[in-house]
Design an enzyme around this catalytic site. Structure first.
Site, PDB file in Angstrom:
ATOM      1  N   ASP A  92      -7.777   5.279  28.236  1.00 46.84           N
ATOM      2  CA  ASP A  92      -7.931   6.623  28.785  1.00 46.84           C
ATOM      3  C   ASP A  92      -8.910   6.627  29.950  1.00 46.84           C
ATOM      4  OD1 ASP A  92     -10.345   6.625  27.419  1.00 46.84           O
ATOM      5  OD2 ASP A  92      -9.373   7.414  25.616  1.00 46.84           O
TER       6      ASP A  92
ATOM      7  N   LYS B 245      -6.191  12.076  28.649  1.00 48.29           N
ATOM      8  CA  LYS B 245      -5.753  13.425  28.329  1.00 48.29           C
ATOM      9  C   LYS B 245      -6.021  14.399  29.465  1.00 48.29           C
ATOM     10  CE  LYS B 245      -6.444  13.049  23.405  1.00 48.29           C
ATOM     11  NZ  LYS B 245      -7.807  12.565  23.178  1.00 48.29           N
TER      12      LYS B 245
ATOM     13  N   GLY C  48     -13.296   4.974  25.325  1.00 39.19           N
ATOM     14  CA  GLY C  48     -14.648   4.966  25.871  1.00 39.19           C
ATOM     15  C   GLY C  48     -15.658   5.052  24.742  1.00 39.19           C
ATOM     16  N   GLY C  49     -16.792   4.394  24.907  1.00 35.78           N
ATOM     17  CA  GLY C  49     -17.857   4.488  23.902  1.00 35.78           C
ATOM     18  C   GLY C  49     -17.421   3.898  22.584  1.00 35.78           C
TER      19      GLY C  49
ATOM     20  N   THR D   7     -21.839   3.724  22.073  1.00 36.59           N
ATOM     21  CA  THR D   7     -21.517   5.108  22.394  1.00 36.59           C
ATOM     22  C   THR D   7     -22.360   5.593  23.582  1.00 36.59           C
ATOM     23  OG1 THR D   7     -21.186   7.282  21.436  1.00 36.59           O
ATOM     24  CG2 THR D   7     -23.175   6.132  20.769  1.00 36.59           C
ATOM     25  N   ALA D   8     -21.813   6.569  24.304  1.00 37.31           N
ATOM     26  CA  ALA D   8     -22.418   6.991  25.568  1.00 37.31           C
ATOM     27  C   ALA D   8     -23.895   7.372  25.419  1.00 37.31           C
ATOM     28  CB  ALA D   8     -21.629   8.158  26.141  1.00 37.31           C
TER      29      ALA D   8
ATOM     30  N   MET E  64     -19.807  15.935  26.343  1.00 36.13           N
ATOM     31  CA  MET E  64     -18.814  16.856  26.899  1.00 36.13           C
ATOM     32  C   MET E  64     -19.403  18.236  27.178  1.00 36.13           C
ATOM     33  SD  MET E  64     -15.589  15.843  24.492  1.00 36.13           S
ATOM     34  CE  MET E  64     -16.511  15.746  22.984  1.00 36.13           C
TER      35      MET E  64
HETATM   36  N1  SAH Z   1     -16.189   8.129  22.236  1.00 31.44           N
HETATM   37  C1  SAH Z   1     -17.049   8.376  23.366  1.00 31.44           C
HETATM   38  C2  SAH Z   1     -17.221   9.839  23.662  1.00 31.44           C
HETATM   39  C3  SAH Z   1     -15.979  10.494  24.112  1.00 31.44           C
HETATM   40  S1  SAH Z   1     -16.218  12.173  24.525  1.00 31.44           S
HETATM   41  C4  SAH Z   1     -18.401   7.702  23.109  1.00 31.44           C
HETATM   42  O1  SAH Z   1     -18.677   7.247  22.000  1.00 31.44           O
HETATM   43  O2  SAH Z   1     -19.197   7.607  24.049  1.00 31.44           O
HETATM   44  C5  SAH Z   1     -16.415  12.094  26.273  1.00 31.44           C
HETATM   45  C6  SAH Z   1     -17.832  12.409  26.653  1.00 31.44           C
HETATM   46  O3  SAH Z   1     -18.664  11.288  26.455  1.00 31.44           O
HETATM   47  C7  SAH Z   1     -18.007  12.747  28.127  1.00 31.44           C
HETATM   48  O4  SAH Z   1     -17.700  14.078  28.395  1.00 31.44           O
HETATM   49  C8  SAH Z   1     -19.481  12.490  28.287  1.00 31.44           C
HETATM   50  O5  SAH Z   1     -20.253  13.526  27.761  1.00 31.44           O
HETATM   51  C9  SAH Z   1     -19.695  11.295  27.403  1.00 31.44           C
HETATM   52  N2  SAH Z   1     -19.621  10.028  28.161  1.00 31.44           N
HETATM   53  C10 SAH Z   1     -18.743   9.041  28.012  1.00 31.44           C
HETATM   54  N3  SAH Z   1     -19.017   8.017  28.837  1.00 31.44           N
HETATM   55  C11 SAH Z   1     -20.112   8.380  29.534  1.00 31.44           C
HETATM   56  C12 SAH Z   1     -20.901   7.742  30.530  1.00 31.44           C
HETATM   57  N4  SAH Z   1     -20.607   6.521  30.993  1.00 31.44           N
HETATM   58  N5  SAH Z   1     -21.973   8.409  31.011  1.00 31.44           N
HETATM   59  C13 SAH Z   1     -22.293   9.628  30.547  1.00 31.44           C
HETATM   60  N6  SAH Z   1     -21.589  10.259  29.608  1.00 31.44           N
HETATM   61  C14 SAH Z   1     -20.512   9.650  29.102  1.00 31.44           C
END
Ligand code: SAH
Length: 506
Positions: A271, A293, A328-329, A358-359, A409
């Site tokens: 994604d 999405k 992501g994360g 995670t972020a 988010m």
């Molecule tokens: N599963 C992911 C989160 C998904 S929700 C995790 O564990 O990180 C998506 C949100 O994650 C984004 O809107 C933002 O708030 C945050 N996010 C993801 N990657 C990021 C990054 N590199 N820098 C800052 N925020 C991030």
């Protein structure tokens, strides 16, 4: 091509070796109960001796004195010590000789004596005096990877070893044993023409991944299923899904397991939060399917919905594909990973979950903000800032002091979030930070307070992906690379928790 060893006559590289560039034959020696001599009793010798003892060699150490640890081994009877100066006759009957003294003339004498008796000899750190050498090894016994540079560039060989090591699961040895234990059975059960393809499926498929995860029971089940399918030609093969946390975006923050499975997958579903730099770590010929999405990383405008993603995953796995679902994360932090594994389980599709950074953790590291800190923050909460109206967050709890709250988010609702925290009792001067694109190119950090952060974010045109971090710890951070406004040096210097040298970089 290196020159022929000076102390040897006639064993330099021949024409064919020169033509191929290969001047050593890589070979694995069985040395169990075999006499081996090591000349030298110091720590360099000991490193080789340890390896020789591990493979079961009968080691004789020739040295007037032994270092303490070798002396202990001798006393314990695990090696023979000849407390003598080196003499060529000591090498009679030996099958391998190692010279590890710190005296060049002794090493040269050992080398000459060994060669005169046609015994392979290794002089530590002297390729010219050696007829064989020790490669850098990756030990996944019974599977061994050996890397050599002809004794010319040992440091380079070790670097290559590290590169390969990262790609090989720690449990590869168990997989090799698992296969070894079943070879005969497969030989009896399958015709020679189909065996290779069968083992290929085992090595690359679900059975191997179960072993990788330490699940021998699951591996046996998958193996039986594959064997059964191979016997009944035309039987349906099932693939598997790797639910992989890809971390915050920097490919160096992938886990080793994420990397290993990425290289194994046939199809990659990814994604928006997964950058090209991470996709490049997948197998070159893997198919990539974008299942983002939306274009903002905030789950608003939906192109493909969750049910469609799950359906696609199931369909691909049912047609025998190994699917990497890159998120992501971490897949289980606001990642809808729970729903996806539920769908997979319903269809009996094997899956593996790989956690990711995670972020919030990446953002904290990027801004050098500790998420917890004695006396300042004793708990940490991850909150979704998405769809605030529909949810029932406990704002009073989030507004309490001595904790850190991270909103995912939340960019679109910053004002709302800060207002709700304020209304619930949080101080307007409570420190806050926004971290945009943590670990990605263009990463930015905006610092402020609950009262100011929304306006500062607007001014800086912060866009997703970004995280809002609220709590006293937000005042502690400092980072070398972020493009942020001037730092209030006085505040930092006054703060005993911030080391003074950190601020001097600004
Ligand atoms: N599963 C992911 C989160 C998904 S929700 C995790 O564990 O990180 C998506 C949100 O994650 C984004 O809107 C933002 O708030 C945050 N996010 C993801 N990657 C990021 C990054 N590199 N820098 C800052 N925020 C991030």
């Amino acid at each position: 091509m290196r020159p022929a060893p000076q102390s040897a006559s006639g064993d330099g590289p021949g024409l064919s070796a020169a033509a191929s560039g290969l001047d050593h034959l890589p070979i694995f020696l069985q040395l169990r109960a075999t006499p081996v001599a090591v000349v030298g009793g110091g720590q360099v010798a000991e490193r080789k001796i340890k390896l020789l003892l591990r493979v079961g060699a009968h080691v004789t150490v020739i040295a007037p004195r032994l270092c303490e640890t070798l002396a202990a081994r001798a006393a314990a009877g695990s090696l023979t010590h000849r407390a003598e100066a080196f003499a060529p006759e000591q090498l009679e009957g030996m099958r391998l000789v190692i010279a590890a003294t710190d005296r060049t003339e002794v090493n040269a004498a050992v080398s000459a004596a060994a060669r005169a008796r046609a015994i392979p000899v290794n002089v530590v750190d002297d390729a010219g005096l050696s007829s064989c050498y020790f490669p850098a090894i990756i030990d996944r016994a019974p599977l061994i990877v050996a890397v050599g540079s002809g004794g010319q560039a040992p440091v380079l060989a070790r670097w290559v070893r590290e590169q390969i090591e990262a790609l090989l699961p720690a449990t590869l040895g168990s997989l090799a044993r698992f296969i070894g234990e079943r070879r005969r059975r497969v030989q009896r059960a399958l015709a020679p023409g189909v065996r290779a393809a069968f083992w290929e499926r085992i090595v690359r498929g679900a059975a191997a991944t179960h072993i990788l995860m330490g699940d021998a029971h699951g591996a046996r089940g998958e193996f039986e299923r594959e064997l059964h399918a191979a016997q009944l030609s035309g039987a349906r093969r099932i693939g598997e899904v790797y639910l992989i946390g890809a971390g915050p975006g920097d490919p160096d923050l992938l886990t080793l397991r994420a990397l290993q499975l990425l290289q194994q997958a046939d199809v990659i579903l990814y994604d928006r939060l997964v950058p090209e730099a991470i996709l490049e770590r997948a197998r070159r010929d893997a198919r990539r399917v974008f299942v983002g999405k939306d274009s903002t990383c905030e789950p608003r405008r939906t192109h493909i919905d969750q049910a469609q993603i799950e359906e696609l995953m199931v369909r691909l796995a049912c047609s025998g594909e190994r699917v990497a679902r890159l998120k992501g994360g971490d897949p289980f932090v606001f990642g809808r990973g729970g729903e996806e594994i539920h769908a997979l389980a319903r269809h009996g599709i094997p899956f593996i979950i790989v956690p990711g950074i995670t972020a919030a953790l990446a953002a904290a590291a990027a801004a050098a903000i500790p998420l917890t800190q004695r006396t300042i923050a004793q708990s940490l909460t991850f909150v979704t800032g998405h769809a605030l109206d529909e949810q029932t967050l406990d704002w009073a709890a989030l507004a309490r002091p001595h904790q850190t709250v991270v909103f995912y988010m939340g960019v679109a609702h910053l004002e709302h979030i800060c207002a709700r925290l304020g209304a619930a009792g949080a101080q307007p001067i409570l420190p806050a930070a926004l971290i945009e694109r943590a670990t990605l190119p263009g990463q930015r950090v905006v610092r402020g307070t609950l009262a100011s952060i929304a306006a500062l974010a607007r001014e800086a045109r912060i866009t997703p992906p970004a995280l809002l971090l609220v709590g006293e710890v937000a005042a502690l951070g400092t980072e070398a690379t972020a493009a942020e406004g001037p730092v209030d040096l006085d505040r930092h210097l006054d703060n005993p928790l911030v080391p003074a040298e950190d601020t001097s970089e600004h």
